[in-house]
Design an enzyme around this catalytic site. Structure first.
Site, short mmCIF file in Angstrom:
data_model
loop_
_atom_site.label_atom_id
_atom_site.label_comp_id
_atom_site.label_asym_id
_atom_site.label_seq_id
_atom_site.Cartn_x
_atom_site.Cartn_y
_atom_site.Cartn_z
CB SER A 143 0.83 -8.08 2.38
OG SER A 143 1.50 -9.16 1.13
CE1 TYR A 157 6.94 -8.12 3.17
CE2 TYR A 157 5.21 -9.29 1.75
CZ TYR A 157 5.99 -7.83 2.44
OH TYR A 157 5.27 -7.44 1.44
P1 NAI Z 1 9.74 0.00 -2.31
O1 NAI Z 1 10.99 -1.34 -1.58
O2 NAI Z 1 9.76 0.66 -3.46
O3 NAI Z 1 9.30 0.54 -1.15
C1 NAI Z 1 9.79 0.34 0.42
C2 NAI Z 1 10.72 1.53 1.06
O4 NAI Z 1 10.58 1.50 2.27
C3 NAI Z 1 11.72 2.09 0.32
O5 NAI Z 1 11.88 3.29 -0.46
C4 NAI Z 1 13.03 1.69 1.02
O6 NAI Z 1 13.75 2.46 1.02
C5 NAI Z 1 11.57 2.28 2.81
N1 NAI Z 1 12.36 1.61 4.32
C6 NAI Z 1 13.42 0.20 4.45
N2 NAI Z 1 13.00 0.42 5.11
C7 NAI Z 1 12.69 1.82 5.85
C8 NAI Z 1 13.20 2.00 6.87
N3 NAI Z 1 13.72 1.12 8.50
N4 NAI Z 1 13.12 3.33 7.43
C9 NAI Z 1 12.20 4.21 6.47
N5 NAI Z 1 11.97 3.36 5.38
C10 NAI Z 1 12.72 2.63 4.78
O7 NAI Z 1 8.86 -1.20 -1.83
P2 NAI Z 1 7.38 -1.61 -2.36
O8 NAI Z 1 6.93 -2.80 -2.62
O9 NAI Z 1 7.07 0.18 -2.57
O10 NAI Z 1 6.92 -1.77 0.30
C11 NAI Z 1 5.64 -0.73 0.17
C12 NAI Z 1 5.03 -1.49 1.55
O11 NAI Z 1 4.37 -2.38 0.59
C13 NAI Z 1 5.69 -2.61 1.86
O12 NAI Z 1 5.52 -2.30 3.52
C14 NAI Z 1 5.84 -4.06 1.49
O13 NAI Z 1 5.88 -5.10 2.17
C15 NAI Z 1 4.49 -3.56 1.29
N6 NAI Z 1 4.06 -4.31 -0.29
C16 NAI Z 1 4.13 -4.76 -1.33
C17 NAI Z 1 3.93 -5.21 -2.11
C18 NAI Z 1 4.47 -5.43 -3.59
O14 NAI Z 1 3.58 -6.63 -4.47
N7 NAI Z 1 5.44 -4.14 -3.93
C19 NAI Z 1 2.38 -6.50 -2.25
C20 NAI Z 1 1.88 -5.91 -1.07
C21 NAI Z 1 2.68 -5.07 -0.12
#
Ligand code: NAI
Length: 300
Positions: A143, A157
């Site tokens: 991130s 985080y």
């Molecule tokens: P999101 O919540 O839509 O997707 C994250 C997914 O990870 C979810 O579907 C969730 O069920 C899954 N997950 C959580 N714990 C898990 C586990 N123990 N095992 C398997 N799956 C698991 O959120 P997003 O934003 O798409 O996040 C994806 C990545 O992007 C994360 O690493 C987040 O930190 C990173 N990120 C997000 C940003 C944003 O603005 N949305 C910015 C920068 C990084």
């Protein structure tokens, strides 16, 4: 890995947001994709929107913090698609309590997913990424919070995302010359369901309603974010070109430059001849890293 057609990818956290954007971009490019997530119902809902890619994707319920499940997932990908070329360690969650107040349970949860999830992915998948000799790639989702400190309550985080970046940078050097490239994806705001996911999965769920690693604003700040498919397509280019850093949000450039300037300003003057023994060691290390980086050009 310039030719992505027919390559097989395993993506964690693929039921929504960036992971789903990666899956969609990879399918567009003619790849085969395993969408893995801890939330089975969300995976099935996501698959319903994948359209005409039938037969080129497979769903898997996997918790990245569970090492036995991750080992089984690696076996299953090969059973289903024969090989695996791209590992996307993307699953991630945000802590919501200020770092100086949070309990161990929240630290363990966020670091368990955001750091140990990556380690578990590499430990489980690396032998299979190397086995076919066709070239492979590991994409770790960090991130901008892996480069820039976050105000409360984003400290847990940011700690996890700095660790993810350090892990990726060192892994890239460690694997240089092996045919396995490594990139770290560092987005800013992306329009995803991170808040809802946190509310569903957090061990401190009562406080998670509407909260984010950046606070609990009156509006969902992720709504202002970039569309995940844009991030997915950009990541695909970065994988194909074996880029070390895949950066997607230009608004952070000046802030990062200020941080590097602050660090540079903290150095004492360069040491003189009295430090010869120390300098010889550091020069040796620098040469090893330079040699690894030079061999990266042959990878892929
Ligand atoms: P999101 O919540 O839509 O997707 C994250 C997914 O990870 C979810 O579907 C969730 O069920 C899954 N997950 C959580 N714990 C898990 C586990 N123990 N095992 C398997 N799956 C698991 O959120 P997003 O934003 O798409 O996040 C994806 C990545 O992007 C994360 O690493 C987040 O930190 C990173 N990120 C997000 C940003 C944003 O603005 N949305 C910015 C920068 C990084």
């Amino acid at each position: 890995m310039r030719n992505m057609q027919g390559r097989v990818a395993f993506i964690t956290g693929a039921a929504s947001g960036i992971g789903l954007g990666l899956a969609q971009a990879f399918l567009e490019a003619g790849m085969k994709v395993v969408l893995a997530d801890v939330r089975r119902a969300a995976l099935e809902a996501a698959a319903a929107g994948l359209g005409p890619a039938a037969g080129r994707y497979h769903l898997m319920e996997v918790d990245v913090t569970d090492r036995a499940q991750m080992a089984r997932a690696a076996d299953e990908v090969v059973e289903v698609f024969g090989k695996v070329h791209v590992l996307c360690n993307n699953a991630g969650v945000g802590g919501i309590t200020p770092m100086h107040e949070a309990g161990y349970e929240e630290w363990d949860w966020v670091l368990g997913v955001n750091l140990f999830g990556l380690i578990n992915g590499v430990k489980s998948f690396l032998p299979k990424l190397r086995a076919h000799g066709e070239g492979a790639h590991i994409l770790n989702t960090s991130s901008m919070a892996g480069l820039i400190p976050m105000p409360a309550p984003g400290g847990i985080y940011a700690t996890s995302k700095f660790a993810a970046r350090g892990f990726s940078d060192s892994l890239r050097i460690a694997l240089a010359g092996s045919g396995v490239g490594v990139s770290v994806l560092c987005p800013g705001l992306v329009k995803t369901g991170m808040i809802q996911t946190g509310a569903e999965l957090s061990p401190v769920a009562a406080g998670a309603q509407g909260a984010t690693p950046f606070g609990a604003p009156p509006v969902n700040l992720f709504d202002a974010g970039v569309d995940p498919i844009v991030i997915g397509r950009r990541a695909l280019q970065g994988i194909a070109a074996n880029e070390a850093y895949i950066l997607t949000h230009g608004e952070f450039r000046d802030e990062l430059a200020e941080i590097f300037d602050e660090i540079l300003a903290a150095f004492p003057p360069a040491p003189g001849p009295e430090a010869a023994a120390r300098l010889a060691i550091e020069n040796g290390r620098r040469q090893a890293v330079a040699a690894a980086k030079a061999s990266l050009k042959q990878d892929g």
